[in-house]
Scaffold this active site. Sequence first.
Site, PDB file in Angstrom:
ATOM      1  N   LYS A 246       0.412  -1.377   0.317  1.00 16.48           N
ATOM      2  CA  LYS A 246      -0.055   0.305  -0.077  1.00 16.48           C
ATOM      3  C   LYS A 246       0.800   0.817   0.214  1.00 16.48           C
ATOM      4  O   LYS A 246       1.350   1.112   0.314  1.00 16.48           O
ATOM      5  CB  LYS A 246      -1.237  -0.389   1.343  1.00 16.48           C
ATOM      6  CG  LYS A 246      -2.033  -1.187   1.107  1.00 16.48           C
ATOM      7  CD  LYS A 246      -3.060  -0.872   2.047  1.00 16.48           C
ATOM      8  CE  LYS A 246      -4.136  -2.460   2.323  1.00 16.48           C
ATOM      9  NZ  LYS A 246      -4.431  -2.599   3.953  1.00 16.48           N
TER      10      LYS A 246
ATOM     11  N   TYR B 166     -12.379  -1.992  -3.481  1.00 18.06           N
ATOM     12  CA  TYR B 166     -13.313  -2.102  -2.409  1.00 18.06           C
ATOM     13  C   TYR B 166     -14.419  -2.419  -1.965  1.00 18.06           C
ATOM     14  O   TYR B 166     -15.513  -1.366  -0.701  1.00 18.06           O
ATOM     15  CB  TYR B 166     -12.275  -0.825  -1.371  1.00 18.06           C
ATOM     16  CG  TYR B 166     -11.295  -1.390  -0.614  1.00 18.06           C
ATOM     17  CD1 TYR B 166     -10.814  -2.504   0.180  1.00 18.06           C
ATOM     18  CD2 TYR B 166      -9.850  -0.977  -1.679  1.00 18.06           C
ATOM     19  CE1 TYR B 166     -10.115  -2.937   0.808  1.00 18.06           C
ATOM     20  CE2 TYR B 166      -8.580  -1.157  -0.519  1.00 18.06           C
ATOM     21  CZ  TYR B 166      -8.843  -2.103   0.078  1.00 18.06           C
ATOM     22  OH  TYR B 166      -6.861  -2.961   0.826  1.00 18.06           O
TER      23      TYR B 166
ATOM     24  N   PHE C 206     -15.302   3.992   6.969  1.00 15.31           N
ATOM     25  CA  PHE C 206     -13.470   4.495   6.431  1.00 15.31           C
ATOM     26  C   PHE C 206     -14.084   4.021   4.738  1.00 15.31           C
ATOM     27  O   PHE C 206     -12.372   4.224   4.291  1.00 15.31           O
ATOM     28  CB  PHE C 206     -12.835   3.226   7.600  1.00 15.31           C
ATOM     29  CG  PHE C 206     -12.850   2.054   7.134  1.00 15.31           C
ATOM     30  CD1 PHE C 206     -12.844   1.320   6.222  1.00 15.31           C
ATOM     31  CD2 PHE C 206     -13.704   1.444   7.938  1.00 15.31           C
ATOM     32  CE1 PHE C 206     -13.030   0.083   6.191  1.00 15.31           C
ATOM     33  CE2 PHE C 206     -13.807  -0.169   8.324  1.00 15.31           C
ATOM     34  CZ  PHE C 206     -13.428  -1.054   6.987  1.00 15.31           C
TER      35      PHE C 206
ATOM     36  N   ARG D 173      -1.945 -14.296   4.870  1.00 13.99           N
ATOM     37  CA  ARG D 173      -3.045 -13.764   5.611  1.00 13.99           C
ATOM     38  C   ARG D 173      -1.752 -13.737   6.915  1.00 13.99           C
ATOM     39  O   ARG D 173      -1.695 -13.340   7.948  1.00 13.99           O
ATOM     40  CB  ARG D 173      -4.190 -14.422   6.205  1.00 13.99           C
ATOM     41  CG  ARG D 173      -4.609 -14.659   5.191  1.00 13.99           C
ATOM     42  CD  ARG D 173      -5.319 -13.322   4.191  1.00 13.99           C
ATOM     43  NE  ARG D 173      -6.746 -11.677   5.257  1.00 13.99           N
ATOM     44  CZ  ARG D 173      -7.438 -11.050   5.546  1.00 13.99           C
ATOM     45  NH1 ARG D 173      -7.146 -10.891   4.621  1.00 13.99           N
ATOM     46  NH2 ARG D 173      -8.148 -10.478   6.723  1.00 13.99           N
TER      47      ARG D 173
ATOM     48  N   THR E 115      -4.941  -6.772  10.832  1.00 11.98           N
ATOM     49  CA  THR E 115      -5.592  -5.117  10.517  1.00 11.98           C
ATOM     50  C   THR E 115      -5.388  -4.626  10.913  1.00 11.98           C
ATOM     51  O   THR E 115      -4.247  -3.576  10.764  1.00 11.98           O
ATOM     52  CB  THR E 115      -7.620  -5.751   9.933  1.00 11.98           C
ATOM     53  OG1 THR E 115      -7.630  -6.381   9.977  1.00 11.98           O
ATOM     54  CG2 THR E 115      -7.445  -4.076   9.288  1.00 11.98           C
TER      55      THR E 115
ATOM     56  N   ARG F 255       2.647  -6.088   9.379  1.00 13.81           N
ATOM     57  CA  ARG F 255       1.844  -5.330   9.670  1.00 13.81           C
ATOM     58  C   ARG F 255       2.610  -4.532  11.268  1.00 13.81           C
ATOM     59  O   ARG F 255       2.450  -4.308  11.537  1.00 13.81           O
ATOM     60  CB  ARG F 255       0.322  -5.402   9.906  1.00 13.81           C
ATOM     61  CG  ARG F 255      -0.333  -5.502   8.744  1.00 13.81           C
ATOM     62  CD  ARG F 255      -1.207  -6.250   8.583  1.00 13.81           C
ATOM     63  NE  ARG F 255      -2.573  -5.734   7.323  1.00 13.81           N
ATOM     64  CZ  ARG F 255      -3.397  -6.057   7.296  1.00 13.81           C
ATOM     65  NH1 ARG F 255      -4.031  -7.712   7.749  1.00 13.81           N
ATOM     66  NH2 ARG F 255      -4.281  -5.398   5.631  1.00 13.81           N
TER      67      ARG F 255
ATOM     68  N   ASN G 172      -2.356  -0.042   6.710  1.00  9.01           N
ATOM     69  CA  ASN G 172      -1.257  -0.685   6.986  1.00  9.01           C
ATOM     70  C   ASN G 172      -0.583  -1.967   6.628  1.00  9.01           C
ATOM     71  O   ASN G 172      -0.437  -2.908   6.568  1.00  9.01           O
ATOM     72  CB  ASN G 172      -2.150  -1.809   7.857  1.00  9.01           C
ATOM     73  CG  ASN G 172      -3.691  -2.373   6.741  1.00  9.01           C
ATOM     74  OD1 ASN G 172      -3.717  -1.294   5.605  1.00  9.01           O
ATOM     75  ND2 ASN G 172      -4.193  -2.802   7.224  1.00  9.01           N
TER      76      ASN G 172
ATOM     77  N   HIS H  95      -1.696  -5.647   1.845  1.00 11.77           N
ATOM     78  CA  HIS H  95      -3.338  -6.095   1.134  1.00 11.77           C
ATOM     79  C   HIS H  95      -3.108  -7.693   1.246  1.00 11.77           C
ATOM     80  O   HIS H  95      -1.926  -7.697   0.244  1.00 11.77           O
ATOM     81  CB  HIS H  95      -4.587  -6.141   0.688  1.00 11.77           C
ATOM     82  CG  HIS H  95      -4.965  -6.515  -0.241  1.00 11.77           C
ATOM     83  ND1 HIS H  95      -6.611  -6.738   0.492  1.00 11.77           N
ATOM     84  CD2 HIS H  95      -5.402  -7.365  -1.068  1.00 11.77           C
ATOM     85  CE1 HIS H  95      -7.344  -8.007   0.152  1.00 11.77           C
ATOM     86  NE2 HIS H  95      -6.496  -7.821  -1.285  1.00 11.77           N
TER      87      HIS H  95
HETATM   88  P1  GDP Z   1      -8.006  -6.999   5.870  1.00 12.07           P
HETATM   89  O1  GDP Z   1      -8.205  -7.710   5.088  1.00 12.07           O
HETATM   90  O2  GDP Z   1      -6.694  -7.030   6.773  1.00 12.07           O
HETATM   91  O3  GDP Z   1      -6.759  -5.877   5.310  1.00 12.07           O
HETATM   92  O4  GDP Z   1      -8.950  -5.841   6.303  1.00 12.07           O
HETATM   93  P2  GDP Z   1     -10.241  -5.687   6.616  1.00 12.07           P
HETATM   94  O5  GDP Z   1     -11.002  -6.617   4.743  1.00 12.07           O
HETATM   95  O6  GDP Z   1     -11.618  -5.833   7.222  1.00 12.07           O
HETATM   96  O7  GDP Z   1      -9.739  -3.842   5.711  1.00 12.07           O
HETATM   97  C1  GDP Z   1      -9.984  -3.857   4.731  1.00 12.07           C
HETATM   98  C2  GDP Z   1      -8.994  -2.667   4.666  1.00 12.07           C
HETATM   99  O8  GDP Z   1      -9.762  -1.600   4.828  1.00 12.07           O
HETATM  100  C3  GDP Z   1      -7.607  -2.635   5.470  1.00 12.07           C
HETATM  101  O9  GDP Z   1      -6.914  -3.264   5.328  1.00 12.07           O
HETATM  102  C4  GDP Z   1      -7.798  -1.062   6.390  1.00 12.07           C
HETATM  103  O10 GDP Z   1      -7.034  -0.800   5.460  1.00 12.07           O
HETATM  104  C5  GDP Z   1      -8.543  -0.728   5.605  1.00 12.07           C
HETATM  105  N1  GDP Z   1      -9.410  -0.629   6.963  1.00 12.07           N
HETATM  106  C6  GDP Z   1     -10.227  -1.727   7.920  1.00 12.07           C
HETATM  107  N2  GDP Z   1     -11.144  -1.124   8.849  1.00 12.07           N
HETATM  108  C7  GDP Z   1     -10.607   0.367   9.037  1.00 12.07           C
HETATM  109  C8  GDP Z   1     -10.581   1.222   9.620  1.00 12.07           C
HETATM  110  O11 GDP Z   1     -11.294   0.862  11.072  1.00 12.07           O
HETATM  111  N3  GDP Z   1     -10.007   2.509   9.394  1.00 12.07           N
HETATM  112  C9  GDP Z   1      -9.352   3.236   8.428  1.00 12.07           C
HETATM  113  N4  GDP Z   1      -9.684   4.196   8.110  1.00 12.07           N
HETATM  114  N5  GDP Z   1      -9.048   2.193   7.880  1.00 12.07           N
HETATM  115  C10 GDP Z   1     -10.083   0.244   7.826  1.00 12.07           C
END
Ligand code: GDP
Length: 140
Positions: free
Chosen positions: A11, A51, A59, A87, A93, A104, A114, A117
């Site tokens: 990212k 996304y 968010f 993963r 996350t 991470r 973070n 992806h």
């Molecule tokens: P991942 O599969 O671990 O990447 O997590 P998710 O699918 O839940 O979320 C996708 C992405 O959205 C994450 O990697 C973060 O970049 C972003 N994200 C998730 N939760 C939050 C949050 O609470 N705040 C913000 N700003 N971004 C978030």
Amino acid sequence: MATERTFSILKPDATERNLTGAINAVIEEAGLRIVAQRRIRMSDAQAKKFYEVHAERPFYGELVSFMTSGPVVVQVLEGENAVAKYRGVMGATNPAQADEGTIRKRFAKSVGENSVHGSDSAENAAIEIKQFFDDKDIVG
Ligand code: GDP
């Protein structure tokens, strides 16, 4: 478990800090092979589509603007059990909850910024890979 592929993104917070090589080293040391890789600037439309499952989340706007704020490196990773393995290597996350030694934990700035992806299933990996790569660009 057969060899499988997963989709990865380094990212903007990672490319901004010149962490491409350091993160790729963690990926390769975990036994995952980088079989396709390209540095791009994601368009607003690409980020929104990528996304779209999070479109209703609070968010979403912040996430799309972050993902288009600088270059990203899109990758296809291949290996035994690649989806689950990556993963694990990425960590939770939220970096505050990520295990020691994960990407991470080591590199992420926050739950949003973070660093990486990784696909959450083999089915989504195939869909995500198709969004960014042609078959001929993947060299296993
Ligand atoms: P991942 O599969 O671990 O990447 O997590 P998710 O699918 O839940 O979320 C996708 C992405 O959205 C994450 O990697 C973060 O970049 C972003 N994200 C998730 N939760 C939050 C949050 O609470 N705040 C913000 N700003 N971004 C978030």
